[in-house]
Scaffold this active site. Structure first.
Site, PDB file in Angstrom:
ATOM      1  N   THR A 247       7.478   5.736  -0.893  1.00  0.00           N
ATOM      2  CA  THR A 247       7.223   5.813   0.781  1.00  0.00           C
ATOM      3  C   THR A 247       8.487   6.965   1.243  1.00  0.00           C
ATOM      4  O   THR A 247       7.983   7.636   2.354  1.00  0.00           O
ATOM      5  CB  THR A 247       7.864   4.394   1.254  1.00  0.00           C
ATOM      6  OG1 THR A 247       6.921   3.533   0.874  1.00  0.00           O
ATOM      7  CG2 THR A 247       8.023   4.426   2.661  1.00  0.00           C
TER       8      THR A 247
ATOM      9  N   SER B 178       4.309   4.181  -6.265  1.00  0.00           N
ATOM     10  CA  SER B 178       4.903   3.807  -7.559  1.00  0.00           C
ATOM     11  C   SER B 178       4.360   2.531  -8.470  1.00  0.00           C
ATOM     12  O   SER B 178       4.584   1.992  -9.387  1.00  0.00           O
ATOM     13  CB  SER B 178       6.351   3.468  -7.586  1.00  0.00           C
ATOM     14  OG  SER B 178       6.720   2.126  -6.812  1.00  0.00           O
ATOM     15  N   SER B 179       3.410   1.948  -7.392  1.00  0.00           N
ATOM     16  CA  SER B 179       2.792   0.624  -8.066  1.00  0.00           C
ATOM     17  C   SER B 179       1.813   1.238  -9.134  1.00  0.00           C
ATOM     18  O   SER B 179       1.240   0.430  -9.667  1.00  0.00           O
ATOM     19  CB  SER B 179       2.002  -0.208  -7.151  1.00  0.00           C
ATOM     20  OG  SER B 179       1.292   0.726  -6.073  1.00  0.00           O
TER      21      SER B 179
ATOM     22  N   THR C 285       9.508   2.257  -4.139  1.00  0.00           N
ATOM     23  CA  THR C 285      10.375   1.217  -4.622  1.00  0.00           C
ATOM     24  C   THR C 285       9.845   0.190  -5.332  1.00  0.00           C
ATOM     25  O   THR C 285      10.475  -0.741  -5.821  1.00  0.00           O
ATOM     26  CB  THR C 285      10.989   0.559  -3.124  1.00  0.00           C
ATOM     27  OG1 THR C 285       9.908   0.007  -2.389  1.00  0.00           O
ATOM     28  CG2 THR C 285      11.871   1.769  -2.285  1.00  0.00           C
ATOM     29  N   ASP C 286       8.479   0.069  -5.221  1.00  0.00           N
ATOM     30  CA  ASP C 286       7.878  -1.136  -5.724  1.00  0.00           C
ATOM     31  C   ASP C 286       8.083  -1.286  -7.205  1.00  0.00           C
ATOM     32  O   ASP C 286       8.285  -2.436  -7.803  1.00  0.00           O
ATOM     33  CB  ASP C 286       6.293  -0.998  -5.538  1.00  0.00           C
ATOM     34  CG  ASP C 286       5.633  -0.983  -4.245  1.00  0.00           C
ATOM     35  OD1 ASP C 286       6.724  -1.625  -3.326  1.00  0.00           O
ATOM     36  OD2 ASP C 286       4.481  -0.984  -3.808  1.00  0.00           O
TER      37      ASP C 286
HETATM   38  N1  ASP Z   1       4.427   1.189  -2.229  1.00  0.00           N
HETATM   39  C1  ASP Z   1       5.554   2.083  -2.352  1.00  0.00           C
HETATM   40  C2  ASP Z   1       5.760   2.681  -3.562  1.00  0.00           C
HETATM   41  O1  ASP Z   1       6.312   1.943  -4.327  1.00  0.00           O
HETATM   42  C3  ASP Z   1       6.446   1.289  -1.435  1.00  0.00           C
HETATM   43  C4  ASP Z   1       7.805   2.296  -1.425  1.00  0.00           C
HETATM   44  O2  ASP Z   1       7.986   3.397  -1.927  1.00  0.00           O
HETATM   45  O3  ASP Z   1       8.716   1.627  -0.681  1.00  0.00           O
HETATM   46  O4  ASP Z   1       5.521   3.822  -3.794  1.00  0.00           O
END
Ligand code: ASP
Length: 297
Positions: free
Chosen positions: A11, A51-52, A84-85
């Site tokens: 993100t 990152s998922s 963050t995931d």
């Molecule tokens: N879906 C995003 C990721 O993990 C969420 C984030 O970065 O907050 O890449």
């Protein structure tokens, strides 16, 4: 001396496309420019993913990118910008092999770069600050003004800015780092328990290299699921039991076919305070390097 910023997407690097969906578009140089840091910084683009989707092969490449950055004596520390995931999993994956005294700090954002009030620039500025002034051994994450150790950290909020917390009441001791052996190709799935679960999910992963059981409470699964786990353990498959509860550690106390005490007696390994995601990275690292998984959990 300068700080090296390695960007991987997430993100913090996202902007909305014409359909409104967020996709990572910003480069490391653009992220650094937005952070308005006063430090000398160089940026490198290692990946540009959500990152998922981060695989063990991505973690191998990132371990190598961090190692290569630290070969340069003029690097004061390394910052990794990350979605963050799965940030907590990558942070532990780097921590398990990090021997260098210089800091490695992971950061990201809960709001995209083109948001009216993005949190990414301040998070990155703080992470660069933490990387430039080494005070702590090991890998850390910096988020919403807080710097937390990688070991035991987990994402605890889907939208709040302070999205990370430690599962343990205090920082956990770091095991001795191990050499980085390739993780790509290892099959270490996570199987989630639910009340009254049958054995289907466990049976579906019977050929895995190792299995993480995301158990209920302090480390228990239903009797039926426990019987399938027992069969897996009899086959010699390493099974690590983590908890789906965010705070506290796994303790093998209860009897019955799926109770933690029974699973432990059959050879299942407790994940301690590590989440299922972090336990997976620890077990994969142990399998790749040939060390006892208990030494990394
Ligand atoms: N879906 C995003 C990721 O993990 C969420 C984030 O970065 O907050 O890449």
């Amino acid at each position: 001396m300068h700080v090296m910023v390695i960007s991987t997407g997430g993100t913090i690097a996202c902007t909305a496309g014409s359909d409104g969906a967020l996709v990572p578009t910003l480069t490391a140089a653009e992220l650094v420019a937005q952070s308005a840091t006063v430090h000398e910084v160089r940026g490198v683009d290692a990946n540009r993913i959500d990152s998922s989707s981060a695989t063990l092969a991505d973690l191998d490449r990132l371990r190598e990118a961090v190692r290569t950055s630290l070969l340069d004596a003029s690097v004061a520390g390394v910052v990794v910008t990350h979605g963050t995931d799965s940030l907590a999993e990558t942070a532990l994956g780097l921590d398990l092999v990090h021997r260098d005294p210089r800091p490695v700090i992971l950061t990201g954002a809960m709001r995209p770069a083109d948001d009216a009030a993005p949190d990414g620039p301040a998070n990155l500025r703080g992470a660069i600050e933490a990387a430039a002034h080494p005070q702590r051994a090991g890998v850390h994450i910096h988020f919403d003004g807080a710097t937390l150790p990688a070991r035991g950290v987990m994402k605890v909020a889907t939208t709040a800015h302070d999205a990370f917390a430690l599962a343990s009441p205090r920082p956990l001791p770091r095991p001795m780092p191990v050499p980085a052996a390739p993780l790509a190709g290892l099959d270490v799935p996570i199987v989630r328990a639910w009340a009254g679960a049958d054995g289907r999910l466990v049976e579906a992963v019977r050929d895995a290299d190792g299995v993480i059981l995301e158990a209920l409470g302090s480390g228990n699964v239903s009797s039926e699921m426990g019987e399938s786990v027992a069969a897996l353990l009899r086959r010699g498959t390493p099974v690590v039991v983590a908890s789906s509860v965010p705070h506290g550690d796994v303790s093998f106390s209860y009897g019955g076919a799926g109770g933690g005490s029974t699973l432990g007696a059959l050879g299942a390994i407790p994940a301690g305070y590590l989440s299922a995601g972090q336990a997976r990275v620890a077990l994969a690292t142990a399998l790749a390097t040939g060390v006892d998984p208990r030494s990394l959990l």
